[in-house]
Design a protein around this motif. Structure first.
Motif, PDB file in Angstrom:
ATOM      1  N   ARG A 388     -27.992  35.093  -2.452  1.00  0.00           N
ATOM      2  CA  ARG A 388     -27.873  33.866  -3.244  1.00  0.00           C
ATOM      3  C   ARG A 388     -27.784  32.638  -2.333  1.00  0.00           C
ATOM      4  NH1 ARG A 388     -24.271  37.001  -6.281  1.00  0.00           N
ATOM      5  NH2 ARG A 388     -22.420  35.880  -5.538  1.00  0.00           N
ATOM      6  N   LYS A 389     -27.043  32.786  -1.236  1.00  0.00           N
ATOM      7  CA  LYS A 389     -26.937  31.676  -0.282  1.00  0.00           C
ATOM      8  C   LYS A 389     -28.297  31.345   0.315  1.00  0.00           C
ATOM      9  CE  LYS A 389     -22.127  32.450   1.186  1.00  0.00           C
ATOM     10  NZ  LYS A 389     -21.250  32.747   2.353  1.00  0.00           N
ATOM     11  N   SER A 390     -29.053  32.369   0.676  1.00  0.00           N
ATOM     12  CA  SER A 390     -30.398  32.147   1.231  1.00  0.00           C
ATOM     13  C   SER A 390     -31.305  31.501   0.188  1.00  0.00           C
ATOM     14  CB  SER A 390     -31.004  33.470   1.704  1.00  0.00           C
ATOM     15  OG  SER A 390     -30.243  34.010   2.764  1.00  0.00           O
ATOM     16  N   GLY A 391     -31.133  31.923  -1.084  1.00  0.00           N
ATOM     17  CA  GLY A 391     -31.908  31.321  -2.172  1.00  0.00           C
ATOM     18  C   GLY A 391     -31.599  29.843  -2.335  1.00  0.00           C
ATOM     19  N   ASN A 392     -30.329  29.487  -2.176  1.00  0.00           N
ATOM     20  CA  ASN A 392     -29.950  28.073  -2.252  1.00  0.00           C
ATOM     21  C   ASN A 392     -30.586  27.263  -1.127  1.00  0.00           C
ATOM     22  OD1 ASN A 392     -28.360  28.492  -4.519  1.00  0.00           O
ATOM     23  ND2 ASN A 392     -26.474  28.780  -3.341  1.00  0.00           N
ATOM     24  N   GLU A 393     -30.646  27.868   0.066  1.00  0.00           N
ATOM     25  CA  GLU A 393     -31.283  27.170   1.178  1.00  0.00           C
ATOM     26  C   GLU A 393     -32.782  27.008   0.919  1.00  0.00           C
ATOM     27  OE1 GLU A 393     -31.536  27.161   6.050  1.00  0.00           O
ATOM     28  OE2 GLU A 393     -30.900  29.006   5.039  1.00  0.00           O
ATOM     29  N   LYS A 394     -33.398  28.032   0.362  1.00  0.00           N
ATOM     30  CA  LYS A 394     -34.835  27.960   0.054  1.00  0.00           C
ATOM     31  C   LYS A 394     -35.104  26.842  -0.954  1.00  0.00           C
ATOM     32  CE  LYS A 394     -38.793  30.741  -1.399  1.00  0.00           C
ATOM     33  NZ  LYS A 394     -39.255  32.065  -1.888  1.00  0.00           N
ATOM     34  N   TYR A 395     -34.191  26.671  -1.901  1.00  0.00           N
ATOM     35  CA  TYR A 395     -34.323  25.604  -2.902  1.00  0.00           C
ATOM     36  C   TYR A 395     -34.415  24.243  -2.208  1.00  0.00           C
ATOM     37  CZ  TYR A 395     -32.607  22.157  -6.318  1.00  0.00           C
ATOM     38  OH  TYR A 395     -32.445  21.049  -7.101  1.00  0.00           O
ATOM     39  N   GLU A 397     -35.258  23.774   0.952  1.00  0.00           N
ATOM     40  CA  GLU A 397     -36.474  23.750   1.769  1.00  0.00           C
ATOM     41  C   GLU A 397     -37.661  23.255   0.939  1.00  0.00           C
ATOM     42  OE1 GLU A 397     -36.761  27.697   3.261  1.00  0.00           O
ATOM     43  OE2 GLU A 397     -35.491  27.314   5.019  1.00  0.00           O
ATOM     44  N   GLU A 398     -37.664  23.642  -0.334  1.00  0.00           N
ATOM     45  CA  GLU A 398     -38.739  23.212  -1.232  1.00  0.00           C
ATOM     46  C   GLU A 398     -38.634  21.726  -1.563  1.00  0.00           C
ATOM     47  OE1 GLU A 398     -38.222  25.913  -4.455  1.00  0.00           O
ATOM     48  OE2 GLU A 398     -39.202  27.598  -3.425  1.00  0.00           O
ATOM     49  N   LYS A 400     -38.093  19.480   0.774  1.00  0.00           N
ATOM     50  CA  LYS A 400     -38.405  18.719   1.988  1.00  0.00           C
ATOM     51  C   LYS A 400     -39.554  17.738   1.766  1.00  0.00           C
ATOM     52  CE  LYS A 400     -36.687  21.852   5.564  1.00  0.00           C
ATOM     53  NZ  LYS A 400     -37.041  22.760   6.667  1.00  0.00           N
ATOM     54  N   GLU A 401     -40.530  18.140   0.966  1.00  0.00           N
ATOM     55  CA  GLU A 401     -41.668  17.245   0.691  1.00  0.00           C
ATOM     56  C   GLU A 401     -41.166  16.009  -0.051  1.00  0.00           C
ATOM     57  OE1 GLU A 401     -44.730  15.262  -1.408  1.00  0.00           O
ATOM     58  OE2 GLU A 401     -43.268  16.544  -2.457  1.00  0.00           O
ATOM     59  N   LEU A 402     -40.199  16.204  -0.956  1.00  0.00           N
ATOM     60  CA  LEU A 402     -39.605  15.079  -1.678  1.00  0.00           C
ATOM     61  C   LEU A 402     -38.879  14.151  -0.703  1.00  0.00           C
ATOM     62  CD1 LEU A 402     -38.624  13.656  -4.339  1.00  0.00           C
ATOM     63  CD2 LEU A 402     -36.631  15.175  -4.226  1.00  0.00           C
ATOM     64  N   PHE A 403     -38.122  14.737   0.208  1.00  0.00           N
ATOM     65  CA  PHE A 403     -37.419  13.942   1.217  1.00  0.00           C
ATOM     66  C   PHE A 403     -38.403  13.081   2.005  1.00  0.00           C
ATOM     67  CE2 PHE A 403     -33.829  17.036   0.921  1.00  0.00           C
ATOM     68  CZ  PHE A 403     -32.800  16.118   0.784  1.00  0.00           C
ATOM     69  N   GLU A 404     -39.464  13.702   2.486  1.00  0.00           N
ATOM     70  CA  GLU A 404     -40.434  12.981   3.315  1.00  0.00           C
ATOM     71  C   GLU A 404     -41.084  11.844   2.527  1.00  0.00           C
ATOM     72  OE1 GLU A 404     -40.868  13.298   6.480  1.00  0.00           O
ATOM     73  OE2 GLU A 404     -39.528  15.037   6.684  1.00  0.00           O
ATOM     74  N   VAL A 449     -30.146  14.680  -4.633  1.00  0.00           N
ATOM     75  CA  VAL A 449     -30.442  15.935  -3.919  1.00  0.00           C
ATOM     76  C   VAL A 449     -29.444  16.154  -2.783  1.00  0.00           C
ATOM     77  CG1 VAL A 449     -32.182  17.236  -2.640  1.00  0.00           C
ATOM     78  CG2 VAL A 449     -32.885  15.723  -4.498  1.00  0.00           C
ATOM     79  N   LEU A 450     -29.154  15.088  -2.042  1.00  0.00           N
ATOM     80  CA  LEU A 450     -28.206  15.209  -0.922  1.00  0.00           C
ATOM     81  C   LEU A 450     -26.808  15.577  -1.400  1.00  0.00           C
ATOM     82  CD1 LEU A 450     -29.270  12.197   1.304  1.00  0.00           C
ATOM     83  CD2 LEU A 450     -29.304  14.594   1.988  1.00  0.00           C
ATOM     84  N   ASP A 451     -26.369  14.979  -2.491  1.00  0.00           N
ATOM     85  CA  ASP A 451     -25.032  15.295  -3.009  1.00  0.00           C
ATOM     86  C   ASP A 451     -24.955  16.753  -3.459  1.00  0.00           C
ATOM     87  OD1 ASP A 451     -24.209  12.753  -2.496  1.00  0.00           O
ATOM     88  OD2 ASP A 451     -24.317  12.040  -4.566  1.00  0.00           O
ATOM     89  N   GLU A 452     -26.035  17.231  -4.046  1.00  0.00           N
ATOM     90  CA  GLU A 452     -26.094  18.632  -4.461  1.00  0.00           C
ATOM     91  C   GLU A 452     -25.994  19.546  -3.240  1.00  0.00           C
ATOM     92  OE1 GLU A 452     -28.955  21.542  -7.205  1.00  0.00           O
ATOM     93  OE2 GLU A 452     -29.721  19.623  -6.475  1.00  0.00           O
TER      94      GLU A 452
END
Length: 612
Positions: A388-395, A397-398, A400-404, A449-452
């Motif tokens: 679940r923790k890895s899944g949260n990190e993957k979320y 990671e997806e 990142k395009e929004l961040f950029e 997103v950052l607060d989440e």
């Protein structure tokens, strides 16, 4: 995972027993020069005295806050919460550091010669070995140190040492593979600190003599007559408390909302201690099960030491002490080593039906530890939590395009104001153009997103390694440097500091989305935390501007703060850490600075940066 030769492991145990016999010495040293690299093994003696396990008996579990001067990394970086550690163990380790011969000198000598250091200990000597290894990693394996070969640690029947933050920090630093903890199936000592001292009554003082090197009954405790009952009560007191701890932990692993357990936890003190490092569970049947998942290790510590039948009560409780001295026999056998990796834990069968191949080997080994279907379910849950923790990190990671994309929009907004010869901080603070409103929407989207993300960091819902990964450190700080000035402008534009004299941005307004990444970066660089940084210095400008503009205000009251800020501005500018628009005509900084007393401005270190 760094490997240890069988010869070194056997030497580590025999040397640890020798250290017990010479317990008046802080440690023993053995040098093995015939190997490549040459090895230096430090052996630490144990102690069974109550004061060496519980510094303050009135404290149920004897824990205290770790000394961050010695162990800077043993904390949750973002929230800056220090780990808890057994106070008596920490105190004893500090005494070892100050004893002669100097441990620091010996470690320095071995490190400089690129020798392999091994810290070893049996019983509470294992706790000293763990702390010595952590201290060495902290001192010699940081970016600013001269390095050397990372030290290794091997313990036998060691008690637990620290809490969940302690465990979390070692995983974040990727130190798990440097620690090898050997535990016999029934050895009670690794489980002792799962129970509060109050539940052990006087039994700890009596039974601990069996693992107290200064006692006549050291490793030869009589299990006859009254001692049988004392031993049995001791074992059951520890295991009943361990049952409460592990049941509570398992309910959280499984995402249970069971209120009964939470209510129970409010009335029954739960041990704060948690395993860390790599555990080697010795089955007593020529097998070793190796686990690095700390949540899984905690469950195995409880379930593997259970009775098969009620008739085994005396046999198992007495074996719980005998196993504490049986490591030498176990290590001499040619053990089958079974590694329980993440994928193995996820596929763990609840029964032997249908198991084949590698999983069948694992299942057979688990049978040797008598792990029930419920125990296996808890091990699965520990692996699923990591999933679940890895899944949260993957979320994220997806995202990142929004961040950029959003950061590009803010960069364009910054350039827009630069073309207007106005700093984007001041432009946004005025908030009169349509571009300002668009930038505000972008600012709020990124903030969400950052607060989440930071909330999941705070709740340990991301992999332990997350805060130490370069990709997140870089991304978090890029966003901080570009976006935080806008948040500060928004804060002071709405006059929130007027509502409360103490409601400055830095005290009450600065969110985790900026504090956390800044600490990540400072930890990576091994620099001290700076309350002010180039991304948030505007808040100090606003506060000083407010204080110096008040009726009847005295410049002398804030002179020291002003000079400190000016010195930082000069240093940041020299390092190209400040945008040039900071010094534009009409910027908030320039307008405020020009209101300062003439005699101050004439001697100011930034007078050349501001034309007046």
């Amino acid at each position: 995972m760094p490997q240890m030769r069988g010869e070194v492991i056997e030497k580590a145990f025999s040397g640890s027993l020798k250290a017990h016999k010479l317990s008046d010495k802080p440690y023993l040293i053995e040098k093995i020069n015939r190997n490549d690299p040459a090895e230096v093994i430090f052996y630490f003696p144990g102690s069974g005295a109550v004061r060496d396990w519980y510094s303050q008996p009135q404290k149920n579990f004897g824990e205290t806050t770790i000394d961050l001067d010695l162990f800077r990394s043993l904390r949750s970086i973002g929230s800056d919460e220090a780990a808890s550690v057994n106070e008596a163990f920490l105190k004893r380790f500090k005494e070892i550091l100050s004893a002669k011969p100097s441990l620091a000198d010996e470690v320095e000598k071995a490190m400089s010669k690129k020798k392999q250091i091994v810290f070893a200990g049996h019983s509470s000597g294992g706790a000293m070995a763990s702390l010595a290894t952590l201290w060495t990693l902290e001192k010699y394996q940081t970016p600013k140190s001269h390095g050397g070969i990372p030290p290794l640690c091997v313990t036998f029947g060691s008690p637990l040492v620290g809490n969940h933050i302690f465990s979390h920090a070692t995983r974040r630093e990727n130190w798990t593979g440097y620690f090898h903890h050997y535990v016999m199936r029934y050895d009670i000592v690794p489980r002792v600190l799962l129970a509060p001292l109050s539940s052990l009554d006087q039994a700890f003082e009596q039974i601990s003599q069996s693992f107290n090197p200064k006692s006549k009954t050291f490793m030869n405790y009589s299990l006859r007559g009254d001692n049988e009952k004392v031993t049995s009560d001791f074992y059951f007191a520890i295991m009943s408390n361990a049952a409460t701890v592990t049941s509570h932990a398992a309910s959280k692993l499984m995402g249970s909302t069971e209120t009964t357990l939470e209510t129970l936890a409010n009335f029954i003190p739960l041990s704060p201690y948690k395993p860390f490092g790599t555990y080697h569970f010795c089955t007593g049947n020529a097998k070793q099960i190796v686990i690095t998942n700390p949540d899984a290790v905690l469950q195995v510590l409880f379930f593997s030491a259970q009775l098969n039948t009620e008739e085994e009560e005396i046999q198992v409780s007495s074996k719980s002490l005998r196993d504490h001295t049986n490591y030498g026999t176990e290590l001499q056998q040619k053990n089958v080593v079974v590694h329980l990796e993440q994928q193995d834990l996820l596929k763990l069968p609840l029964s032997d039906d249908g198991a084949s191949g590698h999983i069948d080997v694992i299942s057979t080994a688990l049978n040797d530890l008598n792990l029930s279907p419920r125990a296996r379910l808890c091990l699965r849950a520990a692996a699923e939590l990591e999933l679940r923790k890895s899944g949260n990190e993957k979320y994220f990671e997806e995202k990142k395009e929004l961040f950029e994309r959003k950061m590009k929009e803010l960069q364009q907004y910054k350039e827009f104001w630069l073309h207007q010869k106005v700093g984007f901080y001041d432009g946004f603070r005025e908030h009169k153009k349509s571009e300002d409103f668009k930038a505000n929407v972008t600012r709020l989207e990124l903030a969400g997103v950052l607060d989440e993300m930071m909330e999941k960091v705070r709740n340990y819902e991301l992999p332990d390694e997350f805060e130490g990964k370069d990709e997140w450190i870089i991304l978090g700080n890029k966003v901080r440097e570009l976006k935080e000035p806008l948040d500060i402008a928004n804060y002071y534009r709405h006059g929130r500091h007027y509502e409360d004299a103490s409601a400055s941005y830095m005290v009450k307004g600065r969110p985790k989305r900026y504090r956390y990444p800044q600490r990540w970066l400072e930890h990576k660089k091994r620099t001290q935390f700076e309350p002010l940084s180039p991304s948030c210095f505007w808040a100090e400008v606003e506060e000083l501007r407010y204080h110096t503009s008040k009726s009847g205000a005295s410049f002398q009251d804030v002179k020291e703060r002003v000079e400190k800020l000016e010195a930082q501005i000069k240093a940041w500018n020299a390092n190209n850490e400040l945008a040039k628009d900071v010094f534009l005509e009409g910027s908030t900084l320039v307008k405020w600075w020009r209101t300062l007393p003439p005699e101050h401005k004439q001697q100011s270190c930034i007078q050349d940066l501001i034309r007046y």
